[in-house]
Design a protein around this motif. Structure first.
Motif, mmCIF file in Angstrom:
data_model
loop_
_atom_site.group_PDB
_atom_site.id
_atom_site.type_symbol
_atom_site.label_atom_id
_atom_site.label_comp_id
_atom_site.label_asym_id
_atom_site.label_seq_id
_atom_site.Cartn_x
_atom_site.Cartn_y
_atom_site.Cartn_z
ATOM 1 N N ILE A 1 40.747 35.532 39.864
ATOM 2 C CA ILE A 1 39.891 34.403 40.240
ATOM 3 C C ILE A 1 39.945 34.208 41.756
ATOM 4 C CG2 ILE A 1 39.603 31.897 40.003
ATOM 5 C CD1 ILE A 1 40.687 32.258 37.084
ATOM 6 N N SER B 1 39.105 34.728 29.440
ATOM 7 C CA SER B 1 40.000 34.822 30.594
ATOM 8 C C SER B 1 40.998 33.675 30.536
ATOM 9 C CB SER B 1 39.171 34.722 31.876
ATOM 10 O OG SER B 1 39.970 34.449 32.997
ATOM 11 N N THR B 2 42.253 33.972 30.847
ATOM 12 C CA THR B 2 43.142 32.860 31.138
ATOM 13 C C THR B 2 42.848 32.442 32.581
ATOM 14 O OG1 THR B 2 44.954 34.344 31.730
ATOM 15 C CG2 THR B 2 44.843 33.580 29.441
ATOM 16 N N ASP C 1 34.667 40.656 39.710
ATOM 17 C CA ASP C 1 35.023 41.721 38.768
ATOM 18 C C ASP C 1 33.982 42.839 38.703
ATOM 19 O OD1 ASP C 1 37.257 40.296 38.112
ATOM 20 O OD2 ASP C 1 36.744 40.001 35.997
ATOM 21 N N ARG D 1 29.662 32.390 37.948
ATOM 22 C CA ARG D 1 31.019 31.824 37.793
ATOM 23 C C ARG D 1 31.782 31.968 39.119
ATOM 24 N NH1 ARG D 1 32.141 30.552 32.270
ATOM 25 N NH2 ARG D 1 30.612 31.506 30.894
ATOM 26 N N ASP E 1 22.438 33.113 35.588
ATOM 27 C CA ASP E 1 23.517 33.447 34.647
ATOM 28 C C ASP E 1 23.003 33.317 33.225
ATOM 29 O OD1 ASP E 1 26.035 33.501 33.104
ATOM 30 O OD2 ASP E 1 26.966 33.396 35.079
ATOM 31 N N ARG F 1 38.550 27.617 31.975
ATOM 32 C CA ARG F 1 37.361 28.136 32.641
ATOM 33 C C ARG F 1 36.125 27.253 32.506
ATOM 34 N NH1 ARG F 1 37.500 33.474 34.633
ATOM 35 N NH2 ARG F 1 35.382 32.977 35.269
HETATM 36 C C1 LIG Z 1 42.237 38.260 29.321
HETATM 37 C C2 LIG Z 1 42.079 37.955 30.782
HETATM 38 C C3 LIG Z 1 42.907 37.025 31.384
HETATM 39 C C4 LIG Z 1 42.754 36.729 32.731
HETATM 40 N N1 LIG Z 1 43.578 35.812 33.298
HETATM 41 C C5 LIG Z 1 43.458 35.502 34.608
HETATM 42 C C6 LIG Z 1 44.285 34.512 35.201
HETATM 43 O O1 LIG Z 1 45.127 33.895 34.532
HETATM 44 N N2 LIG Z 1 44.117 34.245 36.526
HETATM 45 C C7 LIG Z 1 43.198 34.915 37.287
HETATM 46 O O2 LIG Z 1 43.103 34.655 38.481
HETATM 47 N N3 LIG Z 1 42.387 35.849 36.734
HETATM 48 C C8 LIG Z 1 42.487 36.146 35.432
HETATM 49 N N4 LIG Z 1 41.669 37.075 34.860
HETATM 50 C C9 LIG Z 1 40.633 37.691 35.705
HETATM 51 C C10 LIG Z 1 39.450 36.750 35.848
HETATM 52 O O3 LIG Z 1 38.966 36.406 34.567
HETATM 53 C C11 LIG Z 1 38.321 37.426 36.629
HETATM 54 O O4 LIG Z 1 38.840 38.071 37.771
HETATM 55 C C12 LIG Z 1 37.245 36.439 37.034
HETATM 56 O O5 LIG Z 1 36.659 35.859 35.902
HETATM 57 C C13 LIG Z 1 36.165 37.143 37.835
HETATM 58 O O6 LIG Z 1 35.077 36.270 38.035
HETATM 59 P P1 LIG Z 1 33.598 36.852 38.172
HETATM 60 O O7 LIG Z 1 32.760 35.711 38.614
HETATM 61 O O8 LIG Z 1 33.611 38.088 38.999
HETATM 62 O O9 LIG Z 1 33.179 37.337 36.717
HETATM 63 P P2 LIG Z 1 33.019 36.540 35.358
HETATM 64 O O10 LIG Z 1 33.909 35.370 35.316
HETATM 65 O O11 LIG Z 1 33.147 37.586 34.304
HETATM 66 O O12 LIG Z 1 31.526 35.996 35.372
HETATM 67 C C14 LIG Z 1 30.441 36.876 35.261
HETATM 68 C C15 LIG Z 1 29.202 36.069 34.857
HETATM 69 O O13 LIG Z 1 28.083 36.948 34.924
HETATM 70 C C16 LIG Z 1 27.191 36.609 33.878
HETATM 71 N N5 LIG Z 1 26.355 37.765 33.607
HETATM 72 C C17 LIG Z 1 26.725 38.982 33.150
HETATM 73 N N6 LIG Z 1 25.660 39.787 33.065
HETATM 74 C C18 LIG Z 1 24.589 39.068 33.462
HETATM 75 C C19 LIG Z 1 23.204 39.349 33.579
HETATM 76 N N7 LIG Z 1 22.686 40.558 33.304
HETATM 77 N N8 LIG Z 1 22.387 38.359 33.966
HETATM 78 C C20 LIG Z 1 22.874 37.121 34.249
HETATM 79 N N9 LIG Z 1 24.181 36.809 34.167
HETATM 80 C C21 LIG Z 1 25.024 37.778 33.786
HETATM 81 C C22 LIG Z 1 28.080 36.232 32.716
HETATM 82 O O14 LIG Z 1 27.388 35.388 31.821
HETATM 83 C C23 LIG Z 1 29.238 35.527 33.427
HETATM 84 O O15 LIG Z 1 29.053 34.134 33.430
HETATM 85 C C24 LIG Z 1 41.776 37.394 33.513
HETATM 86 C C25 LIG Z 1 40.946 38.325 32.906
HETATM 87 C C26 LIG Z 1 41.086 38.608 31.560
HETATM 88 C C27 LIG Z 1 40.163 39.603 30.926
#
Ligand SMILES: Cc1cc2nc3c(=O)[nH]c(=O)nc-3n(C[C@H](O)[C@H](O)[C@H](O)COP(=O)(O)OP(=O)(O)OC[C@H]3O[C@@H](n4cnc5c(N)ncnc54)[C@H](O)[C@@H]3O)c2cc1C
Length: 488
Positions: free
Chosen positions: A310, A49-50, A297, A18, A39, A108
């Protein structure tokens, strides 16, 4: 011993596709490296997530080359931001960040799809429904992984670097021994949100990202494509079980509690099911080591109330790829490059982390903040929005001089609770002192507890008032663009 059905080689394997995963893959692939992102999810799909993106986040989407795809979904371009606290209002126009002077709120499924497609176009492979299961080591250094495909085949992929971009419950962090954060803060707020048809479609409200504070709850309202709107309540995390037990009743209660929300959203129809979480512990993990790194994250999470996750996931994913790609063939150099990106992330995210900790305390409407909002209303430069855009830090905008001025004004109000105002001012000053010290003398991976942190957080995190359960093996996966009902 695991049976291996196939054996492959890549320059870099990235777990997660993502925000952080795609951006990291783009950084490597643009430099000509063979990057494979795996993924568990299938895209497009939702995740809990919002998704507000302020101009500085939109600028990051531009930097990875995903902006045209994002804009093709036609999200409203929000040129204004507004914070209101029980009638005290600050409305400002966003400044431009790298030529972008608007924020967006694209769900998302579409946002992540735009990133995945951009990564593929850059030359990266993004394999869906594929889970990272094992990390392989050679001489104390990560040298590969075992992934499981949707058909059950196990594939060994040897690589020069493994990046965990697999979210807060990162498998990579666990398998490399970095799961336990070295610093973190308990969040006192929960998240409960719905999508709905926007009763203010066709009006200037579609150009505004707004936060409406009343009592101990903030309502965040962000226009989405197709005349939909997202409404997120962030009140006490202990209230989340009540939202889950009676979503309709809580929606009405929230409208009753905050007239400004009723004015903005009263009469809204076609609400989705409630989505909620109360386990938003903010944290930093060790995010680099021999042959591995964490992005997004997986390495660092801060409270969603400030909407920065994000942006940071995309930015530091891209920077990780750009920094490591040229030195990937030299193990010592690649480890040093990953460590340098971790240090840069920590330095750049430090002020926002403390801000998130401040905002995630449960408190009633502050007269000091009300004075700040009234004073900053309409100002150019838009100092309030500069905080969301990382143009200025919150502790620089609300510095002791401005803070003192606002506190004095609050003290002069008829009927002011002087004791409470002085206590609040002193608490904020203590936090400011700690933040300034960390800013001026950053210490890599410091575990020293500061005044903004509530170090009594529970690990693994869980919503107060709920039973401890194992996290689901996967995030919610839905094929449609319409978010499914998900709780965590
Ligand atoms: C309730 C809530 C509201 C939010 N609102 C906002 C907002 O309005 N604006 C903003 O900027 N941020 C917001 N955030 C924060 C935002 O969601 C995260 O910072 C962002 O999604 C981080 O992206 P990422 O790619 O690190 O992780 P993620 O988006 O969590 O993606 C991780 C990916 O890893 C994959 N994965 C996990 N384990 C494995 C594995 N073992 N093998 C293969 N794939 C795996 C999952 O399937 C997933 O697709 C919010 C968070 C929450 C909880």
């Amino acid at each position: 011993m695991t049976t291996i059905d196939r054996h492959e080689t890549a320059d870099v394997v990235i777990a997660g596709g993502r925000c952080a995963g795609s951006a990291t893959a783009i950084g490597f692939a643009r430099a000509g490296r063979r990057a494979i992102a795996v993924d568990r999810a299938r895209f497009p799909s939702d995740t809990l997530s919002t998704h507000v993106n302020f101009p500085s986040a939109v600028a990051e989407l531009q930097a990875v080359g995903a902006l045209d795809r994002v804009l093709a979904y036609d999200p409203p371009r929000c040129t204004h931001g507004m914070v209101e606290a029980d009638g005290a209002r600050c409305l400002q126009r966003f400044a431009s960040v790298d030529g972008i002077d608007y924020g967006i709120c694209l769900p998302r499924p579409q946002l992540d799809m735009a990133l995945v497609e951009t990564a593929r176009e850059a030359g990266a492979e993004v394999r869906e429904r594929t889970s990272l299961e094992e990390v392989l080591w050679t001489g104390g250094r990560v040298s590969g992984v075992v992934v499981k495909e949707s058909g059950g085949e196990r594939v060994q992929i040897d690589c020069k670097l493994l990046v965990g971009a697999d979210g807060r419950r990162s498998t990579v962090a666990r398998l490399v021994g970095a799961e336990r954060p070295y610093r973190g803060s308990r969040n006192e707020r929960g998240c409960a949100f719905w999508y709905m048809d926007d009763p203010k479609a066709g009006t200037e409200w579609r150009e505004r990202l707004i936060q409406l504070r009343s009592g101990d709850t903030h309502a965040l309202i962000f226009p989405c494509p197709d005349d939909r709107v997202l409404c997120l309540f962030m009140g006490p995390a202990v209230d989340i079980p009540r939202f889950r037990a009676d979503p309709d009743g809580m929606w009405e209660a929230m409208l009753d509690a905050n007239p400004a929300v009723r004015e903005r959203l009263g009469g809204a129809t076609n609400l989705t099911k409630l989505r909620s979480t109360g386990d938003n512990v903010a944290f930093f993990r060790r995010s680099s080591g021999p042959g591995w790194a964490l992005a997004g994250d997986a390495g660092h999470f801060k409270d969603p109330i400030i909407g920065q996750g994000i942006r940071d996931a995309v930015r530091f994913g891209r920077l990780l790829g750009e920094a490591c790609a040229p030195v990937l063939d030299d193990p010592a150099a690649v480890d040093a490059a990953a460590r340098a990106v971790e240090a840069r992330r920590d330095k750049e995210c430090n002020a926002s982390y403390h801000w998130g900790n401040r905002e995630s305390r449960v408190f009633g409407v502050s007269p000091i903040i009300q004075e700040a909002l009234v004073d900053l209303d309409g100002q150019d430069p838009p100092l309030l929005l500069h905080m969301f855009d990382r143009i200025q830090t919150p502790h620089a905008v609300l510095n002791p001089i401005r803070g003192g001025k606002y506190a004095l004004r609050a003290l002069r109000r008829p009927g002011a609770d002087r004791g409470a105002i002085v206590r609040e001012a002193l608490t904020e000053l203590r936090i400011d002192k700690d933040v300034w010290r960390e800013q001026l003398r950053p210490r890599f991976r410091s575990g020293r507890v500061t005044a903004s942190e509530r170090a009594d957080y529970q690990w693994p995190p869980r919503t107060p008032g709920t039973k401890a359960v194992e996290p689901p093996a996967d995030v919610a996966v839905a094929d449609s663009a319409e978010p499914a009902a998900v709780t965590a």
